[in-house]
Motif scaffolding. Structure first.
Motif, mmCIF file in Angstrom:
data_model
loop_
_atom_site.group_PDB
_atom_site.id
_atom_site.type_symbol
_atom_site.label_atom_id
_atom_site.label_comp_id
_atom_site.label_asym_id
_atom_site.label_seq_id
_atom_site.Cartn_x
_atom_site.Cartn_y
_atom_site.Cartn_z
ATOM 1 N N THR A 48 19.213 -23.572 -51.393
ATOM 2 C CA THR A 48 20.301 -24.468 -51.006
ATOM 3 C C THR A 48 21.029 -23.959 -49.765
ATOM 4 O O THR A 48 21.426 -22.791 -49.706
ATOM 5 N N ASN A 49 21.195 -24.839 -48.773
ATOM 6 C CA ASN A 49 21.963 -24.548 -47.559
ATOM 7 C C ASN A 49 21.426 -23.350 -46.775
ATOM 8 O O ASN A 49 22.191 -22.648 -46.113
ATOM 9 N N VAL A 50 20.127 -23.120 -46.846
ATOM 10 C CA VAL A 50 19.491 -22.090 -46.024
ATOM 11 C C VAL A 50 18.731 -22.784 -44.906
ATOM 12 O O VAL A 50 17.803 -23.548 -45.153
ATOM 13 N N LYS A 51 19.116 -22.538 -43.674
ATOM 14 C CA LYS A 51 18.497 -23.209 -42.534
ATOM 15 C C LYS A 51 17.175 -22.562 -42.168
ATOM 16 O O LYS A 51 16.206 -23.237 -41.835
ATOM 17 N N TRP A 52 17.134 -21.233 -42.184
ATOM 18 C CA TRP A 52 15.898 -20.501 -41.917
ATOM 19 C C TRP A 52 16.020 -19.084 -42.461
ATOM 20 O O TRP A 52 17.124 -18.597 -42.730
ATOM 21 N N LYS A 53 14.890 -18.461 -42.630
ATOM 22 C CA LYS A 53 14.838 -17.074 -43.086
ATOM 23 C C LYS A 53 13.678 -16.397 -42.370
ATOM 24 O O LYS A 53 12.571 -16.942 -42.325
ATOM 25 N N VAL A 54 13.930 -15.222 -41.797
ATOM 26 C CA VAL A 54 12.869 -14.479 -41.130
ATOM 27 C C VAL A 54 12.896 -13.030 -41.607
ATOM 28 O O VAL A 54 13.946 -12.501 -41.984
ATOM 29 N N GLU A 55 11.730 -12.418 -41.600
ATOM 30 C CA GLU A 55 11.635 -11.016 -41.983
ATOM 31 C C GLU A 55 12.001 -10.138 -40.789
ATOM 32 O O GLU A 55 11.577 -10.378 -39.654
ATOM 33 N N ILE A 56 12.816 -9.115 -41.049
ATOM 34 C CA ILE A 56 13.267 -8.202 -40.002
ATOM 35 C C ILE A 56 12.566 -6.852 -40.194
ATOM 36 O O ILE A 56 12.567 -6.306 -41.296
ATOM 37 N N PRO A 57 11.938 -6.305 -39.149
ATOM 38 C CA PRO A 57 11.282 -5.004 -39.289
ATOM 39 C C PRO A 57 12.309 -3.898 -39.504
ATOM 40 O O PRO A 57 13.447 -3.983 -39.035
ATOM 41 N N GLY A 58 11.900 -2.866 -40.238
ATOM 42 C CA GLY A 58 12.768 -1.710 -40.424
ATOM 43 C C GLY A 58 13.912 -1.968 -41.385
ATOM 44 O O GLY A 58 13.877 -2.885 -42.206
ATOM 45 N N THR A 59 14.945 -1.140 -41.276
ATOM 46 C CA THR A 59 16.109 -1.238 -42.149
ATOM 47 C C THR A 59 17.380 -1.077 -41.320
ATOM 48 O O THR A 59 17.367 -0.488 -40.235
ATOM 49 N N GLY A 60 18.473 -1.586 -41.854
ATOM 50 C CA GLY A 60 19.765 -1.444 -41.190
ATOM 51 C C GLY A 60 20.847 -2.130 -41.988
ATOM 52 O O GLY A 60 20.580 -3.080 -42.727
ATOM 53 N N SER A 61 22.073 -1.640 -41.852
ATOM 54 C CA SER A 61 23.208 -2.259 -42.537
ATOM 55 C C SER A 61 24.263 -2.749 -41.550
ATOM 56 O O SER A 61 25.375 -3.083 -41.946
ATOM 57 N N ALA A 62 23.931 -2.788 -40.258
ATOM 58 C CA ALA A 62 24.847 -3.322 -39.256
ATOM 59 C C ALA A 62 24.981 -4.831 -39.423
ATOM 60 O O ALA A 62 24.004 -5.530 -39.688
ATOM 61 N N THR A 63 26.202 -5.334 -39.260
ATOM 62 C CA THR A 63 26.427 -6.777 -39.314
ATOM 63 C C THR A 63 25.862 -7.451 -38.073
ATOM 64 O O THR A 63 26.124 -6.997 -36.958
ATOM 65 N N PRO A 64 25.087 -8.513 -38.216
ATOM 66 C CA PRO A 64 24.663 -9.273 -37.028
ATOM 67 C C PRO A 64 25.879 -9.878 -36.326
ATOM 68 O O PRO A 64 26.905 -10.128 -36.953
ATOM 69 N N ILE A 65 25.775 -10.092 -35.037
ATOM 70 C CA ILE A 65 26.821 -10.799 -34.301
ATOM 71 C C ILE A 65 26.209 -12.033 -33.650
ATOM 72 O O ILE A 65 24.988 -12.105 -33.456
ATOM 73 N N VAL A 66 27.064 -12.995 -33.296
ATOM 74 C CA VAL A 66 26.595 -14.268 -32.756
ATOM 75 C C VAL A 66 27.386 -14.607 -31.499
ATOM 76 O O VAL A 66 28.621 -14.501 -31.478
ATOM 77 N N TRP A 67 26.655 -14.999 -30.452
ATOM 78 C CA TRP A 67 27.304 -15.556 -29.259
ATOM 79 C C TRP A 67 26.467 -16.741 -28.783
ATOM 80 O O TRP A 67 25.318 -16.591 -28.425
ATOM 81 N N GLY A 68 27.082 -17.908 -28.825
ATOM 82 C CA GLY A 68 26.354 -19.110 -28.433
ATOM 83 C C GLY A 68 25.150 -19.324 -29.321
ATOM 84 O O GLY A 68 25.273 -19.338 -30.550
ATOM 85 N N ASN A 69 23.980 -19.457 -28.718
ATOM 86 C CA ASN A 69 22.761 -19.683 -29.482
ATOM 87 C C ASN A 69 21.998 -18.397 -29.746
ATOM 88 O O ASN A 69 20.857 -18.428 -30.184
ATOM 89 N N GLN A 70 22.617 -17.246 -29.466
ATOM 90 C CA GLN A 70 21.942 -15.969 -29.655
ATOM 91 C C GLN A 70 22.562 -15.186 -30.809
ATOM 92 O O GLN A 70 23.788 -15.089 -30.928
ATOM 93 N N LEU A 71 21.703 -14.629 -31.639
ATOM 94 C CA LEU A 71 22.107 -13.780 -32.745
ATOM 95 C C LEU A 71 21.529 -12.387 -32.490
ATOM 96 O O LEU A 71 20.330 -12.248 -32.258
ATOM 97 N N PHE A 72 22.384 -11.363 -32.512
ATOM 98 C CA PHE A 72 21.959 -10.002 -32.198
ATOM 99 C C PHE A 72 22.092 -9.121 -33.431
ATOM 100 O O PHE A 72 23.096 -9.183 -34.152
#
Length: 333
Positions: free
Chosen positions: A86-110
């Motif tokens: 429910t309400n999931v637009k997309w899901k992708v697998e990310i290589p490796g591991t990390g606990s940093a919060t993603p950030i968003v600017w415009g159409n880019q997610l880092f």
């Protein structure tokens, strides 16, 4: 005379879901943010940059804990419910591991991640004897629970990913650094724990002991800095995020060695000022606020909670310290 109220807040993460659903949460918090009451806010979080970017940041999630560093999205309209279907637009697998919060600017997610490889160096440095040492770099253990993972013997790739916000597809991917980490980390932690930050023109990413990096939003490296190796308490690992304000990039470097806080020129990576700190390991990200016309950098720590003048690094005020493992970041009320 106005007063400055500072408190600490628990760590949170950012969930990216489809932008639909009710807006009760956003409206509720917007009503709370309409202005200070007689007995409330006397200081406000500052923006990361000036001019048009002041407005743009409210439409994005450009740093740890969002546009105002308090965990709220003033213009957000998130779904109130979501699960695997429910309400999931997309899901992708990310290589490796990390606990940093993603950030968003415009159409880019880092986002940042640390990818373990099978490659070994020609000679592996032996972990230091940490018997009786709070750093515990070789992997501390309490009872049957291991407090920190063993010191690695293979290379890790420290990776910055830029994804398309609408599709989740990779726009660009860069290996910022490759190294064998010098100590372990808490089992629930990792080597990519500091959240990046951006002003909409440049991206600033910290991998702690592996370096601080500046890229433009097209993925071109602008500069990098090596601030040395941290020795973290009980080998818990590193986690404080860099904070951007105008042309100043603030980095807090509290560990079991010579601790300091530094303000770097965001364009060049060179020090504007650096102040020693009488602190052991902290994981709290500093907060930048304006009060009575002065921009301050507030830090949470074990010995003292302190405020520094952003322009000079001068200590402005301090009060009693916090818990033995200072993790929460300061927020303004």
């Amino acid at each position: 005379m106005k007063s400055l109220f500072i408190m600490t807040a628990s760590l949170i993460g950012l969930v990216v879901t489809v932008g639909c659903g009710g807006n009760d949460y956003a409206q509720s918090n917007a009503q709370q943010d309409q202005g200070p009451s007689q007995n409330s806010i006397a200081a406000k979080p500052t923006s990361s940059s000036q001019g048009e970017l002041n407005s743009d940041r409210l439409d994005n999630w450009h740093q740890w804990r969002g546009p105002n560093a308090n965990g709220l999205a003033p213009k957000g309209n998130p779904p109130l419910q979501w699960d695997e279907e429910t309400n999931v637009k997309w899901k992708v697998e990310i290589p490796g591991t990390g606990s940093a919060t993603p950030i968003v600017w415009g159409n880019q997610l880092f986002l940042l991640t640390a990818v373990k490889t099978d490659q070994k160096p020609n000679a592996v440095a032996q972990p230091a004897d940490t018997t009786g040492d709070r750093s515990g770099g070789g992997g501390s253990q309490r009872g049957r629970f291991r407090m920190s993972t063993p010191t690695p013997t293979t290379f890790y790739e420290f990776v910055i990913l830029c994804l398309d916000r609408e599709t989740g597809k990779t726009i660009w991917q860069k290996v910022a650094h490759k190294e064998v980490p010098h100590e372990g980390h808490h089992p629930s932690h990792g080597y990519a724990s500091a959240s990046p930050t951006t002003d909409g023109q440049y991206l600033y990413a910290s991998f702690g002991s592996r370096g601080l990096f500046c890229y433009n939003l097209q993925g071109d490296l602008q500069w990098k800095r090596d601030l040395g190796n941290m020795r973290t308490r009980i080998g818990f690992g590193e986690g404080t995020s860099p904070v951007l304000h105008g042309n100043s990039l603030i980095v807090n470097w509290d560990h079991e060695g010579d601790s300091f806080i530094a303000c770097l020129d965001a364009k060049t990576g060179k020090d504007k000022w650096r102040v020693p700190r009488d602190e052991s390991t902290t994981w709290a990200t500093p907060l930048v606020v304006e009060h009575d016309g002065v921009t301050q950098v507030v830090t949470n720590a074990r010995n003292r909670t302190r405020s520094y003048d952003l322009e000079t690094g001068k200590l402005m005020w301090e009060c009693g310290g916090q818990a033995g493992h200072p993790i929460p970041s300061p927020v303004t009320l």
